[in-house]
Design a protein around this motif. Structure first.
Motif, PDB file in Angstrom:
ATOM      1  N   UNK A   1     -29.026  81.628   1.504  1.00 30.04           N
ATOM      2  CA  UNK A   1     -30.082  80.616   1.620  1.00 30.04           C
ATOM      3  C   UNK A   1     -31.241  81.123   2.476  1.00 30.04           C
TER       4      UNK A   1
ATOM      5  N   UNK B   1     -32.142  84.258   2.756  1.00 31.19           N
ATOM      6  CA  UNK B   1     -32.891  85.181   1.896  1.00 31.19           C
ATOM      7  C   UNK B   1     -33.775  84.417   0.926  1.00 31.19           C
ATOM      8  N   UNK B   2     -33.202  83.332   0.378  1.00 28.84           N
ATOM      9  CA  UNK B   2     -33.968  82.545  -0.590  1.00 28.84           C
ATOM     10  C   UNK B   2     -35.230  81.990   0.061  1.00 28.84           C
ATOM     11  N   UNK B   3     -35.098  81.503   1.286  1.00 30.65           N
ATOM     12  CA  UNK B   3     -36.279  81.001   1.992  1.00 30.65           C
ATOM     13  C   UNK B   3     -37.305  82.110   2.128  1.00 30.65           C
ATOM     14  N   UNK B   4     -36.809  83.284   2.499  1.00 25.01           N
ATOM     15  CA  UNK B   4     -37.725  84.391   2.732  1.00 25.01           C
ATOM     16  C   UNK B   4     -38.474  84.787   1.454  1.00 25.01           C
ATOM     17  N   UNK B   5     -37.762  84.860   0.333  1.00 28.03           N
ATOM     18  CA  UNK B   5     -38.469  85.242  -0.895  1.00 28.03           C
ATOM     19  C   UNK B   5     -39.370  84.117  -1.391  1.00 28.03           C
ATOM     20  N   UNK B   6     -39.105  82.886  -0.966  1.00 20.23           N
ATOM     21  CA  UNK B   6     -40.046  81.812  -1.288  1.00 20.23           C
ATOM     22  C   UNK B   6     -41.207  81.806  -0.293  1.00 20.23           C
ATOM     23  N   UNK B   7     -41.217  82.823   0.583  1.00 14.84           N
ATOM     24  CA  UNK B   7     -42.226  82.908   1.635  1.00 14.84           C
ATOM     25  C   UNK B   7     -42.212  81.690   2.546  1.00 14.84           C
ATOM     26  N   UNK B   8     -41.021  81.116   2.721  1.00 12.32           N
ATOM     27  CA  UNK B   8     -40.845  80.086   3.734  1.00 12.32           C
ATOM     28  C   UNK B   8     -40.209  80.796   4.920  1.00 12.32           C
TER      29      UNK B   8
ATOM     30  N   UNK C   1     -38.607  77.350   9.487  1.00 13.60           N
ATOM     31  CA  UNK C   1     -37.944  76.281   8.742  1.00 13.60           C
ATOM     32  C   UNK C   1     -36.580  75.917   9.311  1.00 13.60           C
ATOM     33  N   UNK C   2     -35.839  76.916   9.784  1.00 13.84           N
ATOM     34  CA  UNK C   2     -34.456  76.661  10.204  1.00 13.84           C
ATOM     35  C   UNK C   2     -34.310  76.666  11.730  1.00 13.84           C
TER      36      UNK C   2
END
Lengths: 261, 299
Positions: A122, A124-131, A136-137
């Motif tokens: 999750x 990594x997913x945030x990172x590739x969504x540029x979040x 965020x966390x």
């Protein structure tokens, strides 16, 4: 090599934790944007910890009053219980006992939660969504901890003193009036501020350790368990260590100031 | 090396050139070179745990190579600053293996997340986009559910809806069909094809599910020992003369791999750097079948 490795990873871990903490603290501008998440975390960290913190601190206050009261009674000075309780609660027991409760209840689960996010990609997913995962966390959790840690410390200290007063009244025969009169001499405003500063530092330590261990979790469920365990061990250790440093510094500063006047 | 002919008119969107990566003493990527063209679905096949996912992680800058060049739309991404990477990543949507949905958000909020974070569109417009994406993956009726309340296949579909929320030009899939039953795996395959045909997206799929690979691929690249040993159309792969490729696509029934790598595969260790045709145990047409050779080579 085998001897060196744990040290190397400990230093790396400490370095990562520090960088993460500084990065998250630097994002104080994100607090407004993350306000909803911060409120949620304040609820999880703070409101939900009220019962356990209260119960824990009440009994700490009660047993502390009982133990000291027995000794003071030998000298006919049971009233002094109030003074000892208040000074110990405000300066020491309130901040770090509350910190202990929070590390056990909040720090461990925070590390497990972030660790699970890490191993299930999750983060990594945030990172590739540029979040930014830190924004965020980490930021909401750190903010929630920094706000609610000191708040719960105030609560815990008050409840602890109340527990002491209860035991003093019921088991030691100290009237509430006497208790309050002596209690006033137990702590001055500076002690209270210092206690709150301690609570703030402990909250920061615990949140940073929990988030850092979570973010470094690897290897599935085992890694999440390890992150949670390491958080409790490291955060407790750092708390007692920093508590000693802060107390020593406070005493030194106080006697220095006393020497000036 | 049987790299399919590159038509000059089709511009490569993604170019890997001599990319190397060593992780914990293992050469995971070893002179990895391949390209992905505009609008195609490129499927990377290969043994589990050998570095296919690592390849994807390099592509979106989650990992940096030790050496080599990775270009996206002609831009070198290995030297990008964090800010440049952030801009570059907007071109990508990524479907992670388990969906990687945020656990405390329901499906609607998960799909909306990239929109909230990045686009300046109104709440109403966001809701329309989320609806469109969730309807595409057939999950609109489940929008209130949380990731823990739905099946693995639904999680992947929701992850796909989120990956395409910002209409990326390139979509990456990490094992999109693993852990799914054949019917649902087929539906995911249909979705992948729909994205290519209807939305003209360029797609890179990492999988070891050959059935779905044949269904969705325009080209397939066989990843083996850190590099592409063959790139070709599904038919070219099916009829490949390379023993390692035959070994993989037939599930080990045909073809062969070198002795050392067989040992490595059986012992769960991805093969190292040794050259491909070293010590061939069985040629594809050799009278001895591959399986005794494998047993024989395993101490």
């Amino acid at each position: 090599m085998a001897l060196k490795l744990p040290l190397v990873s400990a230093v790396k871990g400490a370095g990562y934790t520090l960088v993460l903490l500084l990065e998250a603290l630097g994002m104080i501008g994100h607090w407004w944007r993350r306000r909803a998440a911060i409120l949620t975390q304040m609820h999880v960290i703070g409101t939900q910890s009220v019962p356990i913190t209260s119960f824990f601190m009440l009994l700490v206050g009660m047993v502390f009053a009982l133990q000291t009261g027995i000794e003071f009674a030998r000298f006919g000075q049971t009233n002094l219980v109030a003074l000892v309780i208040v000074s110990a609660m405000v300066r020491e027991l309130g901040p770090w006992m509350t910190a202990f409760v929070l590390i056990a209840r909040v720090g461990s689960s925070m590390a497990a939660e972030i660790g699970t996010m890490k191993v299930s990609e999750e983060i990594d997913a945030l990172e590739v969504m540029s979040v930014n995962p830190v924004s965020y966390v980490i930021v909401p959790r750190l903010a929630g901890y920094l706000i609610m840690g000191p708040a719960l410390t105030i609560l815990g200290t008050v409840v602890g003193i109340a527990g002491g007063a209860l035991v003093a009244r019921v088991q030691l025969g100290v009237t509430l009036d006497d208790f309050l009169r002596f209690a006033e001499r137990g702590a001055e405003p500076l002690d209270i501020y210092w206690g709150l500063l301690k609570a703030f530092v402990f909250s920061m330590l615990a949140a940073a350790v929990a988030c850092s261990n979570g973010m470094r979790a690897t290897a599935g469920a085992v890694g999440v368990g390890r992150a949670s365990r390491n958080t409790v061990v490291i955060a407790l250790t750092l708390t007692v260590f920093f508590n000693y440093l802060l107390t020593s510094f406070y005493r030194m500063a106080k006697s220095f100031i006393a020497g000036l006047s | 090396m049987n790299v399919a002919q590159t038509t000059p008119s089709i511009r490569p969107v993604i170019e890997f050139t001599d990319v190397r990566k060593n992780l914990a003493g293992r050469q995971i990527l070893d002179s990895l070179t391949f390209d992905v063209r505009q609008g195609e679905t490129f499927v990377i096949i290969g043994y589990s745990g050998t570095g296919k996912s690592v390849t994807l992680r390099h592509l979106v800058g989650l990992m940096q190579p030790d050496a080599g060049s990775i270009r996206v739309d002609g831009e070198e991404i290995t030297t990008m600053t964090p800010n440049e990477l952030e801009v570059m990543r907007r071109k990508f949507g990524v479907l992670f293996q388990s969906g990687a949905l945020i656990a405390w958000l329901n499906l609607f909020d998960n799909v909306e997340l990239p929109l909230v974070e990045h686009s300046r569109v109104s709440k109403k417009r966001r809701a329309e986009i989320v609806r469109e994406k969730l309807e595409l993956v057939n999950l609109w009726n489940d929008r209130e559910k949380f990731p823990s309340e739905i099946s693995g296949g639904m999680r992947k579909r929701a992850g796909l809806a989120r990956a395409i929320a910002l209409d990326p030009r390139i979509v990456l899939y990490d094992e999109p069909t693993s852990g799914l039953d054949p019917v649902i795996a087929n539906e995911i395959g249909k979705l992948i094809n729909a994205l290519r045909d209807r939305l003209k997206m360029t797609q890179v799929v990492v999988t070891h599910d050959m059935e779905s690979a044949y269904d969705i691929a325009d080209r397939i690249g066989m990843f083996y020992q850190g590099r592409m040993i063959q790139v070709g159309t599904p038919d070219e792969i099916r009829t490949s003369a390379i023993p390692e490729v035959q070994h993989f696509i037939s599930g080990g029934k045909r073809g062969a791999v070198s002795k050392r790598s067989v040992t490595a595969i059986l012992s769960g260790r991805p093969p190292g750097m040794q050259s491909l045709r070293e010590e061939p145990v069985a040629a594809p047409q050799a009278p001895t079948p591959a399986s005794p050779a494998i047993e024989g080579s395993n101490p």
